[in-house]
Design a protein around this motif. Structure first.
Motif, mmCIF file in Angstrom:
data_model
loop_
_atom_site.group_PDB
_atom_site.id
_atom_site.type_symbol
_atom_site.label_atom_id
_atom_site.label_comp_id
_atom_site.label_asym_id
_atom_site.label_seq_id
_atom_site.Cartn_x
_atom_site.Cartn_y
_atom_site.Cartn_z
ATOM 1 N N GLY A 208 17.294 90.452 62.144
ATOM 2 C CA GLY A 208 16.522 90.011 63.309
ATOM 3 C C GLY A 208 16.475 91.099 64.371
ATOM 4 N N GLU A 209 17.609 91.753 64.571
ATOM 5 C CA GLU A 209 17.647 92.809 65.594
ATOM 6 C C GLU A 209 16.722 93.969 65.222
ATOM 7 N N HIS A 210 16.629 94.241 63.930
ATOM 8 C CA HIS A 210 15.726 95.314 63.465
ATOM 9 C C HIS A 210 14.274 94.982 63.847
ATOM 10 N N VAL A 211 13.888 93.727 63.618
ATOM 11 C CA VAL A 211 12.517 93.308 63.914
ATOM 12 C C VAL A 211 12.281 93.277 65.429
ATOM 13 N N GLU A 212 13.254 92.758 66.149
ATOM 14 C CA GLU A 212 13.120 92.665 67.612
ATOM 15 C C GLU A 212 13.059 94.050 68.251
ATOM 16 N N ARG A 213 13.801 94.964 67.662
ATOM 17 C CA ARG A 213 13.816 96.333 68.183
ATOM 18 C C ARG A 213 12.417 96.944 68.122
ATOM 19 N N SER A 214 11.706 96.702 67.022
ATOM 20 C CA SER A 214 10.335 97.212 66.894
ATOM 21 C C SER A 214 9.438 96.654 67.982
ATOM 22 N N VAL A 215 9.618 95.358 68.270
ATOM 23 C CA VAL A 215 8.782 94.738 69.301
ATOM 24 C C VAL A 215 9.090 95.378 70.655
ATOM 25 N N GLY A 216 10.350 95.658 70.890
ATOM 26 C CA GLY A 216 10.749 96.332 72.130
ATOM 27 C C GLY A 216 10.060 97.689 72.257
ATOM 28 N N LEU A 217 10.005 98.434 71.152
ATOM 29 C CA LEU A 217 9.347 99.745 71.181
ATOM 30 C C LEU A 217 7.841 99.593 71.388
ATOM 31 N N ALA A 218 7.252 98.564 70.755
ATOM 32 C CA ALA A 218 5.812 98.324 70.941
ATOM 33 C C ALA A 218 5.527 98.007 72.411
ATOM 34 N N ASP A 219 6.409 97.219 73.023
ATOM 35 C CA ASP A 219 6.239 96.903 74.451
ATOM 36 C C ASP A 219 6.310 98.171 75.293
ATOM 37 N N LEU A 220 7.208 99.067 74.897
ATOM 38 C CA LEU A 220 7.357 100.323 75.628
ATOM 39 C C LEU A 220 6.097 101.177 75.484
ATOM 40 N N VAL A 221 5.555 101.241 74.270
ATOM 41 C CA VAL A 221 4.304 101.977 74.043
ATOM 42 C C VAL A 221 3.218 101.406 74.957
ATOM 43 N N ALA A 222 3.092 100.076 74.947
ATOM 44 C CA ALA A 222 2.032 99.413 75.717
ATOM 45 C C ALA A 222 2.195 99.690 77.215
ATOM 46 N N SER B 205 2.355 77.630 50.021
ATOM 47 C CA SER B 205 2.899 78.922 49.601
ATOM 48 C C SER B 205 2.804 79.928 50.737
ATOM 49 N N ILE B 206 3.677 80.923 50.662
ATOM 50 C CA ILE B 206 3.783 81.936 51.723
ATOM 51 C C ILE B 206 4.008 83.302 51.082
ATOM 52 N N THR B 207 3.348 84.301 51.649
ATOM 53 C CA THR B 207 3.591 85.698 51.258
ATOM 54 C C THR B 207 4.334 86.397 52.384
ATOM 55 N N ILE B 208 5.441 87.037 52.053
ATOM 56 C CA ILE B 208 6.121 87.917 53.020
ATOM 57 C C ILE B 208 6.441 89.222 52.289
ATOM 58 N N ASP B 209 5.885 90.314 52.746
ATOM 59 C CA ASP B 209 6.192 91.603 52.118
ATOM 60 C C ASP B 209 7.556 92.079 52.581
ATOM 61 N N ALA B 210 8.394 92.434 51.612
ATOM 62 C CA ALA B 210 9.677 93.027 51.989
ATOM 63 C C ALA B 210 9.520 94.523 52.247
ATOM 64 N N HIS B 211 8.482 95.137 51.633
ATOM 65 C CA HIS B 211 8.323 96.592 51.798
ATOM 66 C C HIS B 211 7.559 96.953 53.075
ATOM 67 N N LYS B 212 7.297 95.967 53.896
ATOM 68 C CA LYS B 212 6.719 96.292 55.201
ATOM 69 C C LYS B 212 7.826 96.189 56.247
ATOM 70 N N TRP B 213 7.786 95.143 57.053
ATOM 71 C CA TRP B 213 8.706 95.121 58.198
ATOM 72 C C TRP B 213 10.174 94.926 57.790
ATOM 73 N N LEU B 214 10.405 94.434 56.586
ATOM 74 C CA LEU B 214 11.796 94.268 56.146
ATOM 75 C C LEU B 214 12.338 95.555 55.522
ATOM 76 N N ALA B 215 11.471 96.555 55.450
ATOM 77 C CA ALA B 215 11.909 97.934 55.170
ATOM 78 C C ALA B 215 12.641 98.122 53.842
ATOM 79 N N THR B 216 12.203 97.432 52.801
ATOM 80 C CA THR B 216 12.725 97.802 51.481
ATOM 81 C C THR B 216 11.896 98.968 50.967
#
Ligand SMILES: *Cc1c(COP(=O)(O)O)cnc(C)c1O
Length: 487
Positions: free
Chosen positions: A379-393, A304-315
């Motif tokens: 996918g682009e939404h999720v990747e975009r966040s990683v790009g911003l995190a890289d920029l912060v770092a 079994s797997i848990t994936i929250d939609a109200h977190k990174w999937l932004a529901t």
């Protein structure tokens, strides 16, 4: 756009229900009021200017003896929400994982409210049940489950993880359903890493195994479950008469975005015949991205797997996915003779396999978002966040900060340069400024600021403002004599 004055609305005098003509006026008025509120939130402070005490006194006049115009009450509520919230829709909310919801998710809520379907049974709501199943099946396929896999929507990671533990207990011993944990030869226990989400302790209480049933396994130098320690703990627990029922690996720890070794954990669970769960409440969203889903290799071996939609999937809240390769144990656990329920097909009735009875149609939020942008767009939404995190770092490193977590997900744990104020003081300084929101975490025994850019509308400029603010606030002399208290 400005909301109509309350007087314009008072003329329609609705009670609890209204005519179609009146409805049109109300819906447009609320839409306008919300557009105005959104604009002011985006330009205003991220942090609240009033606290619970002040709000309590403002609420006192609502004694519910005399009716008040609905328009006034709505205006009052919107004003309080503008002043009395951490604004998680704000582009400089670099916070916990619940971000600004997507447009399709918000529209889904409106549509659902209009029909208000009851999702307990497929007989009463075939359209809604079918849409949710369609989304569940798409995600099940996406994580690499066989097409016999199932699952359902849950209110959050906590409910989904609770469901996993119930599945595990029922899988380990069918008699659990009748006799509870007394059916086991010894106290049932399950394994999570010490960096797993602490909601597991509440889940342990709900399920009856208690806090002692949570076995917290040490983590390695990177904050991932130490699999040798896991194997040893299971062995020695068995020797002491405890009954292991589940291994839960975390895919994206809440504090630092670390992913437990999913294959190695699967091997150990398999060797001991235990239910294998992957808690990807936050990080599981990486499955939507073609370039990032490889980070979750091994997730397909879970029961079994848990994936929250109200977190990174932004529901909108609250919305999570529970996926399972093996529905049988859950069906055993939750099947009851619902003699008064109008149902002809228990195999697809949500109330027969889930914690809830009456259910809201929450899966539509994800259906509409996926329909509108596809896996690629999500996918682009999720990747975009990683790009911003890289920029912060990158910017923080350039200013002498140290990044202590090696996550490939969108969370940065940063320790300020030598000679800075304490991490907690820096976070407080950021919040007091009202310019941004960040949190603190402890990673491998060290305090760090935790910065999580998951808002789909955060820009590189917002990151620049945050980093400037952090560099300012960290200085020993910051804030002396400049702090303002409001409210
Ligand atoms: C947030 C989170 C949870 C709890 O989920 P809710 O949706 O808040 O109930 C569980 N596990 C992990 C890893 C999380 O990040």
């Amino acid at each position: 756009m400005r909301p109509p004055a309350p007087d314009d609305l008072a003329s329609s005098m609705p009670g609890l229900f209204c005519s179609p003509e009146e409805r049109a006026v109300w819906e447009h008025a609320v839409t306008d009021a919300l557009l105005a509120a959104r604009a002011s939130v985006a330009e205003g402070r991220v942090t609240p200017v009033v606290g619970v005490e002040i709000l309590r006194s403002r609420l006192a006049p609502f004694d519910f003896q005399q009716p008040r115009p609905l328009a006034d009450a709505i205006g009052f509520v919107i004003d309080q929400l503008k002043q009395g919230l951490v604004q998680i829709t704000h582009p400089r909310y670099f916070g916990l994982f619940n971000p600004a919801p997507t447009l399709p998710a918000e529209l889904a809520d409106r549509i659902v409210a209009a029909f208000n379907p009851q999702l307990a049974t497929a007989t009463t709501s075939p359209a809604a049940v079918a849409i949710e199943r369609h989304v569940i099946q798409a995600f099940a396929e996406r994580v690499g489950f066989p097409d016999t896999a199932g699952g359902h929507f849950a209110t959050g990671g906590s409910e989904a993880n609770f469901t996993a533990l119930i599945s595990a207990l029922s899988y380990a011993n069918r008699d659990f359903v009748n006799r509870g944990i007394g059916a086991f030869a010894g106290p049932p226990v399950f394994y999570v890493s010490e960096d797993a989400h602490v909601a597991w302790y509440k889940i342990a209480v709900q399920s009856g195994v208690g806090h002692a049933g949570v076995r917290a396994v040490a983590t390695d130098a990177h904050g991932r479950m130490d699999v040798a320690a896991l194997a040893d703990m299971i062995e020695s627990d068995r020797q002491q008469g405890l009954v292991p029922v589940m291994v839960s690996a975390t895919a994206g720890t809440t504090g630092a975005g670390m992913i437990d070794p999913l294959h190695a954990c699967a091997d150990i669970a398999e060797r001991h015949g235990l239910w294998y769960h992957v808690d990807g409440a936050w990080g599981g969203a990486a499955v939507v991205s073609e370039t990032m889903r490889g980070l979750l290799a091994g997730i397909e071996r879970a029961h079994s797997i848990t994936i929250d939609a109200h977190k990174w999937l932004a529901t909108t809240m609250a919305c999570s996915l529970f996926l399972t390769r093996l529905s049988g144990p859950l069906r055993d656990a939750f099947h009851i003779d619902g003699y008064f329920m109008p149902s002809s097909d228990h195999a697809v009735d949500p109330y027969m396999m889930t914690v809830q009875w009456s259910r809201r149609f929450i899966g539509l939020r994800l259906f509409l978002a996926l329909a509108a942008v596809g896996w690629q767009g999500y996918g682009e939404h999720v990747e975009r966040s990683v790009g911003l995190a890289d920029l912060v770092a990158e910017r923080l490193r350039a200013a002498g900060w140290t990044i202590v977590n090696e996550s490939r997900l969108a969370v940065v744990c940063a320790v300020p340069p030598e000679g800075s104020r304490a991490v907690g003081d820096i976070a407080r300084g950021v919040l007091d400024s009202g310019q941004a929101w960040v949190s603190c975490t402890r990673f491998k025994g060290q305090d760090a600021l935790r910065i999580c850019p998951v808002n789909g509308q955060t820009t590189a400029d917002d990151v620049r403002m945050l980093v400037d603010l952090l560099n300012n606030v960290r200085k020993p002399g910051y804030g002396q004599g400049t702090r303002t208290e409001e409210g």
